[in-house]
Design a protein around this motif. Structure first.
Motif: not given
Lengths: 663, 177
Positions: A449, A452, A458-460
């Motif tokens: 977390g 990010i 990246k979140e993905t």
């Protein structure tokens, strides 16, 4: 009196550095003792003579050096110790804490260029010591006197004959104990108690002498009773316990192995001169290593020559080659021996940590137990210096963020004290140092977390477990802000990683959530000589530390792709960024588009390819510091003399990669 | 201009520190004669092409191996804003000590070692800011020759010093041995 009048500039610098080094060692020892005493205050009686001697020595040297403030303030410390020695004062934990604080200032004084500086918080310490001794009121006066350490000052003096008995007894492998019985105000009849004690003790061994003597036990008032006990063999722990439990009515009993004054003296000296060791200045060893480096250069160039030579006189040539082989071998041994001179037990590094652990634990209000393994493992003295900061950093992280508070630990069924373990061992030409804590472990979710949030991933992005863990080392991962109480752990870890990298080492971390976090640091045994992968750019030779090199490949220009304007090379399943060293260094040469030589180096969790003109192969080189002069820039780690007489610049891989590619 | 070539005699001459304060090494850069106190000079060595250093300031030619130590070499021509010399036959490197740092200075040729008495030296507070004269501290007279006496400390200016400190500290951290 309080004005600093010292003038060290007239002193022999060699003398001065000896003084500083010895003082540092003694302060370290004092810290060690104080920590022991803090654990078990009764042991101050056992250590007091040594503590007193340390204070006395520092005071004496400070006097000679003209360091007035140091002398004055240590004099106060000495006076306090002398009160303890005379049983007029007992160090309580609060005072020990204070003294440990004092050692911090002592250390600071020696760390700084003390010649121009006053003793830190001089007035505060003087008044503190005065106040401490003031708690004992009138006794101060009698302790103001200048006194030499009198080891048997507490009135037990062995006669010459008794000393001989002790020595012969010890030589026979039997044991001698000194027992100290301390009476307090609660003791109603010291004389009677002493007699009872005396009689009980006879079942354990032969009593050599006592103070006051046996026949006077009924007559005088005394607060202390000392006994020298001769035993056939070492007392068992339960026996010692039994003797100690003989105490009653507020009587305090301490027992320890008898050490005669001469022997104590010798033990003290052991650290410096006796027992076949000599003190040599680091500089002399460095000179030796420099000479060795020149020899390495000559040897290599001889080997080069012999490979190029012709066979006009075959027998002579064969003999020459054989001699060279022998030279090579002898040189190898010599090199090992010389580099050995700089090796010190890693204990020198570890011994700094108990104090830090104690201070940090106190700050965080946690309980910490520390264990050290493999302290005898040897490591280059200079690496010791370089490792202090990064390891302290890791330690702070472990205590601050890794370990839980006592309540938290109890709640999850752990021991109230957190456990920190340092372990060192040698593996091949590397030293492995493992620092582990049995705390809460890393919280991968939070790390992810946070990464990010700070834009590192990246979140993905799909990352493996280890990749997530490694994010804590990423620059930019750390911010001063703590995210929750569980994952403030990454603070500045990229700094640690860089420091270790500079030593051509590596660091890894593994963790089990709720159970532990383990940092493994791998460092080469020595910094002076490294294996280097040699490459050529426009006729000039550069070296890449072999620890950074993964492999070398040859690619075609057509295989280079561009990603956001940057050169990359696809090697399934990896995209490897490429750096053209020729362009980067402004060393142009004519490229052969069909044969581009690329050295793939490690850089964090990915790889980077360096395009060079020519690959030359491995060579063992001695890194020279570019002595007191301008010589290199940010991309260069140092220079090495080659067998051919040329100088090769050693590339600082991380900074080359860092400055050219943003990963 | 001195006609005779003293270069060979002076080469590899090690200076022991017993030299006279008023003695100067006289050398040429471009068309002018310069002087450097002998006391600050360690040795004069034959020119060899230094190992180039990426990203180094323009006037830093590179590094050489000077008796087992790696020292930087500064080109006086470049320092004075002159073009490189094509004929390097007489070019030498004067190894000197500047602020306890050993550096080499490349000069066109060494002429001689000469005594310049104090009363023949004129301090140069009012010099212009020309590249060539920026690094001077005085002018000496030798017969009818004018010798420009160099101020070594100025050859490395403050920014260089700072850069140098940075570089050294980073280098020593990594390779101190």
């Amino acid at each position: 009196m309080n004005n600093f009048k010292g003038d060290c500039s007239v002193l022999d610098p060699e003398l001065l550095s000896t003084f500083v080094n010895e003082a540092k060692e003694q302060i370290e020892r004092l810290v060690f003792i104080l920590l022991q005493v803090e654990q078990n205050p009764d042991r101050q009686i056992e250590f007091i003579n040594e503590m007193f001697r340390i204070a006395h020595n520092i005071k004496g040297s400070a006097g000679i050096m003209g360091l007035v403030q140091l002398k004055d303030v240590v004099h106060e410390l000495e006076s306090l110790f002398s009160l303890i020695r005379d049983n007029k004062y007992f160090l309580k934990s609060k005072v020990i804490d204070l003294l440990l604080g004092f050692t911090d200032d002592l250390t600071a004084f020696f760390e700084n260029d003390f010649r121009n500086e006053r003793f830190p918080h001089f007035d505060k310490w003087i008044s503190t010591f005065n106040k401490l001794r003031g708690e004992k009121g009138e006794e101060i006066a009698s302790n103001q006197r200048e006194c030499l350490p009198e080891l048997e000052a507490c009135s037990l003096v062995l006669s010459k004959q008794q000393k001989e008995t002790v020595v012969s007894w010890q030589k026979a492998g039997k044991l001698v104990y000194g027992i100290n019985v301390l009476f307090t105000s609660e003791t109603v009849f010291p004389g009677a108690s002493a007699l009872i004690f005396y009689n009980e003790l006879q079942s354990f061994g032969k009593i050599l002498t006592t103070a006051p003597p046996r026949e006077k036990l009924g007559e005088e008032d005394f607060s202390e009773f000392k006994i020298v006990l001769l035993c056939e063999k070492s007392l068992l722990p339960q026996e010692i316990e039994k003797i100690e439990s003989l105490s009653f009515d507020g009587v305090k009993v301490t027992i320890r192995k008898w050490v005669s004054r001469e022997e104590e003296q010798k033990n003290g000296d052991d650290r410096s001169t006796s027992a076949g060791t000599i003190r040599v200045e680091a500089e002399r060893i460095d000179n030796l290593i420099n000479q060795m480096g020149k020899m390495l250069t000559l040897k290599t160039s001889l080997l080069h020559l012999s490979q190029k030579g012709s066979y006009r006189d075959k027998t002579t040539w064969e003999r020459l080659e054989k001699t060279l082989q022998e030279l090579d071998q002898v040189y190898g041994e010599l090199q090992t021996d010389i580099l050995d001179l700089r090796m010190v037990p890693i204990k020198q590094l570890f011994s700094r940590f108990p104090k830090s652990i104690r201070d940090m634990a106190k700050q965080c209000g946690k309980k910490v137990e520390a264990q050290f393994y493999g302290e005898e493992t040897e490591i280059d003295k200079q690496i010791v210096e370089e490792l202090i900061d990064p390891l302290t950093h890791l330690l702070r992280n472990a205590i601050d963020h890794g370990l839980e508070t006592v309540e938290e630990r109890v709640k999850v069924g752990k021991e109230p004290s957190g456990r920190i373990t340092f372990e060192a061992r040698q593996e091949g030409s590397y030293i492995i140092i493992v620092l582990s804590d049995d705390g809460r472990g890393l919280n991968l979710e939070k790390i992810r977390g946070k990464a990010i949030l700070s834009g590192l991933i990246k979140e993905t992005e799909q990352l493996s477990r280890q990749e997530v863990i490694d994010l804590i080392f990423a620059p930019g991962f750390s911010t001063t802000e703590k995210v929750g109480d569980l994952s403030g752990r990454g603070v500045g870890l990229d700094v640690v990683k860089n420091a270790i990298k500079r030593l051509r080492g590596s660091i890894e971390v593994s963790t089990e959530f709720g159970k532990n976090t383990i940092f493994t640091v791998k460092i080469p045994l020595t910094l002076a000589i490294i294996q280097s992968f040699m490459v050529e750019l426009n006729g000039q030779i550069f070296g890449i530390p072999v620890t950074d090199v993964l492999q070398s490949i040859v690619i075609k220009e057509s295989e280079i792709h561009y990603l956001e304007g940057k050169k990359v090379y696809y090697r399934y399943p990896e995209v490897i960024p490429l750096i053209d060293l020729g362009e980067e260094f402004n060393f142009s040469y004519e490229k052969k588009p069909e044969q581009l030589r690329v050295v793939i180096v490690n850089c964090g969790r990915s790889h980077v390819g360096l395009i060079v003109e020519e690959l030359l192969g491995l060579e063992e080189v001695m890194i020279k510091r570019v002595n007191k002069s301008l010589g290199t820039t940010r991309n260069i780690a140092g220079a090495a003399l080659l067998g051919s007489g040329e100088i090769a610049l050693i590339i600082d891989t991380q900074s080359v990669v860092g400055s050219a590619v943003r990963i | 201009m001195a006609g005779t070539d003293n270069t060979i005699d002076l080469l590899n001459l090690q200076f022991t520190g017993n030299e006279n304060e008023q003695q100067y090494i006289i050398f040429m850069v471009g068309k002018e004669e310069f002087g450097l106190e002998v006391l600050k000079v360690q040795e004069i060595i034959r020119y060899l092409v230094p190992t180039k250093i990426p990203h180094a300031p323009m006037y830093v030619e590179g590094v050489i191996d000077f008796r087992g130590e790696v020292i930087p070499v500064l080109s006086m021509r470049k320092r004075f804003g002159l073009p490189d010399k094509e004929d390097i036959e007489f070019q030498v490197i004067i190894v000197t000590e500047v602020n306890t740092k050993i550096i080499g200075l490349t000069v066109d040729r060494v002429l001689d070692i000469a005594n310049i008495p104090e009363d023949k030296i004129q301090l140069t507070t009012d010099f212009t800011t020309q590249e060539k004269t920026k690094y001077l501290k005085a002018v000496g007279k030798l017969g009818n020759r004018l010798i420009l006496l160099l101020d070594l400390d100025k050859i490395m200016n403050f920014n260089d010093e700072k850069l140098l400190e940075e570089i050294i500290s980073s280098v020593e951290k990594t390779v101190d041995s």
